[in-house]
Design an enzyme around this catalytic site. Sequence first.
Site, PDB file in Angstrom:
ATOM      1  N   CYS A  14     -35.256  28.290 -43.166  1.00  0.00           N
ATOM      2  CA  CYS A  14     -34.338  27.000 -43.623  1.00  0.00           C
ATOM      3  C   CYS A  14     -33.585  26.687 -42.543  1.00  0.00           C
ATOM      4  CB  CYS A  14     -33.621  27.514 -44.767  1.00  0.00           C
ATOM      5  SG  CYS A  14     -32.216  28.711 -44.270  1.00  0.00           S
ATOM      6  N   CYS A  17     -31.368  28.617 -40.354  1.00  0.00           N
ATOM      7  CA  CYS A  17     -32.069  29.275 -39.066  1.00  0.00           C
ATOM      8  C   CYS A  17     -32.018  28.385 -37.987  1.00  0.00           C
ATOM      9  CB  CYS A  17     -33.438  29.641 -39.482  1.00  0.00           C
ATOM     10  SG  CYS A  17     -33.746  30.721 -40.599  1.00  0.00           S
ATOM     11  N   ASP A 417     -36.183 -10.964 -22.796  1.00  0.00           N
ATOM     12  CA  ASP A 417     -36.466 -11.280 -21.479  1.00  0.00           C
ATOM     13  C   ASP A 417     -37.438 -12.602 -21.817  1.00  0.00           C
ATOM     14  OD1 ASP A 417     -36.860 -11.391 -18.581  1.00  0.00           O
ATOM     15  OD2 ASP A 417     -38.919 -10.474 -19.128  1.00  0.00           O
ATOM     16  N   ASP A 615     -40.703  -6.341 -20.711  1.00  0.00           N
ATOM     17  CA  ASP A 615     -41.769  -5.738 -20.076  1.00  0.00           C
ATOM     18  C   ASP A 615     -41.857  -5.374 -18.381  1.00  0.00           C
ATOM     19  OD1 ASP A 615     -41.936  -8.261 -19.135  1.00  0.00           O
ATOM     20  OD2 ASP A 615     -44.151  -8.263 -19.188  1.00  0.00           O
ATOM     21  N   ASP A 619     -36.513  -5.367 -15.992  1.00  0.00           N
ATOM     22  CA  ASP A 619     -35.922  -5.222 -17.544  1.00  0.00           C
ATOM     23  C   ASP A 619     -35.311  -3.862 -17.539  1.00  0.00           C
ATOM     24  OD1 ASP A 619     -36.785  -7.823 -17.889  1.00  0.00           O
ATOM     25  OD2 ASP A 619     -38.817  -7.399 -18.629  1.00  0.00           O
TER      26      ASP A 619
END
Length: 727
Positions: A14, A17, A417, A615, A619
Amino acid sequence: MTEKTIIKVSGMHCQSCVTILDKALNKEKGVKSATVNFSTEKAAVEYDPKLIDEETLLKVIKKKGYDGHVAKDSNAKLEEQKKKDELKRQKSKVILSSIFALPALILGMFLKDFLPFQDYIMWFLATPIQFYIGKPFYQGAWAALKNKTSNMDTLIAMGTSAAYFYSVYVVLFAAKGHQYFEASAVLITLVVLGKYLEEVAKGRTSEAISKLMKLGAKTATVIRAGKEIKIPIDDVIKGDVLIVKPGEKVPVDGVILEGHSSIDESLVTGESLPVEKRKGDEVIGSTINKQGSFRFKALKVGSETTLSRIIKLIEDAQTKKAPIQRFADNVSSYFVPVVIFIALLTFTIWFSVLHAEFGFALIATVAVLVIACPCALGLATPTAIMVGTGKGAKQGILIKGGEALETAHKLNFVVFDKTGTITKGKPEVTDVLVGKGVTKEKLLEIAGSMEKSSEHPLAEAIVDKAKALKVSFKKVSGFKALIGRGVKAKISRKEYFLGNPKLMEERKVSLKDFAKKIESLETEGKTTMVLSEGKKCLGVIAVADEIKEDSFQAIKELEKLGLKVYMITGDNERTAKAIAKKAGITNYFASVLPGEKAGHVQKLQRKGKVAAVGDGINDAPMLAQADIGIAMGSGTDVAMESGSIVLMRNNLLDIAKAIKLSKLTMKKIRQNMFWALFYNTLGIPIAAGVLYPWTGWMLNPMIAGGAMALSSVSVVMNSLLLRKKKL
């Protein structure tokens, strides 16, 4: 320097733990951070290898009463087999327990005093369930006690032991008393059944990873010593030349050397239409070759392939906790001790204050202990995150964890961008303007020779144009990139500068002959590059990068979600304004150097949560600074590492989908949390017998056990409903 390891943990029952292991691992010297996930049964640990090693981490887990082993990439199939074996073992336990519990239930509830020595028969039926099937509960309770804490096992062990040992006392010493062997036997059976159903349902939440693992190519046809040979996928090495025939899977990532085909990349990108591939194009491992055959060179193998990286990203994402999970962790840490206190109070009030029979008080106490197990609360967040990240992965949206998933629905701003994100990133030369005594060919010869050493998309456009005019490139020396402005280099001892008008202004190069034309070109959204020799302007090259087809629609979708969209670019004010207008963006930052992008994101963060989309390598700082970094799948590895979300299809419409997915997942988490807490809040008083004096309602421990098991399964099933939602 830190290292990261994933440890597969077994023996957790559970959320309590999880709290025990979280605290224990984070206390260790050298551990930077440790996150234990109940749903995936994994611990993600970042540590300093100089201060602590994996062996010590495993010892810490063992010391707390759990088992663990380091989950290596190569163990994926082994892990799956272990899971199947564990499910099989649990199923056998459920069947065995039911064989003993069902007769006990019938005899105890419906056929009282039906057989001679019936109490002894009931004792015989309940004993193997209590001590064999129920052994893990005792082990878990003992481990918790050694750690000076309590967990679900404590509640089950206490409740069933109380019913069992009181029944033994009745059989041996109080013949007129009522025994409750059937209650403890059925209770353990229902809890074990609930655990089994929970594991089956949890397995379905991680189907996305299982499917990806199964879909990987198993063999490859490689050319070695001039011969075609079929080898296992693990034997492919970087640089191998491989052949892929129609209908076969592409074994690893690489680049086509010869031939052409169309490839189904839906496994990786979620895009249903096949993609045309020719010489020089990159191919992704495990995608399906449709028509032609081709040869390609292996560039990425094993754990470096796109598929392996996607699986790793999803696994990491499902191990990380969402901030909302801390609430469940805090509740669980106090919950069990409070429940034990309420159970003891229930017994005291009924037996000592209201003078109820001992058996009546005991059964009310057992019902409280059993119904209050906080399993549903522990499953509320991780199961929803597993389903959410899996659903995203199927559509080519990779979300790197619960925190990203939780933050995405709180966003206020999205910063794009320009190059390669809003635009296609494939600029073309549209205009070449020359000064007195300079030809178009001469201008492109100098500019092309200089830009051959640059990796910028604009440089590529100029080099391509120079090649198209078949000019001969000159030898260049002293090449230097002037970040955000242009480049400089020497050709035949003459120094040339090629860059934006801002660079020419710094160099005090007069642009009066071209000023109006430059202004006109920039108003059209074109980027202008000026070539100068010393202080003399030789000419102007205009480059245009077309806007992606989906940019305009994607921006509109984000605005519909109530987000404010910004564009960020190194282009000057006029060019930026023109491109922003085409994309349907009102707000933009122009003339921004790569190093300044993160600063603009920081300013927006003072007003709200910011997502940055990009990308390229330049960036990466912006993506890292933003609350959510969204990297395009076609981008660089650096951008993909910096992003919290990766769009494998490079489709900007997927940004809105990722945000919708975040909203849906958070909605499911809140529903799960509400029902888990509401269930316990309502269930405990009823189990304690609060309604009994007025209604005569008393919750039988067996019904409490069934309800507790059902609550955990219902939380998982509610999370699974997320798979049906449309983005």
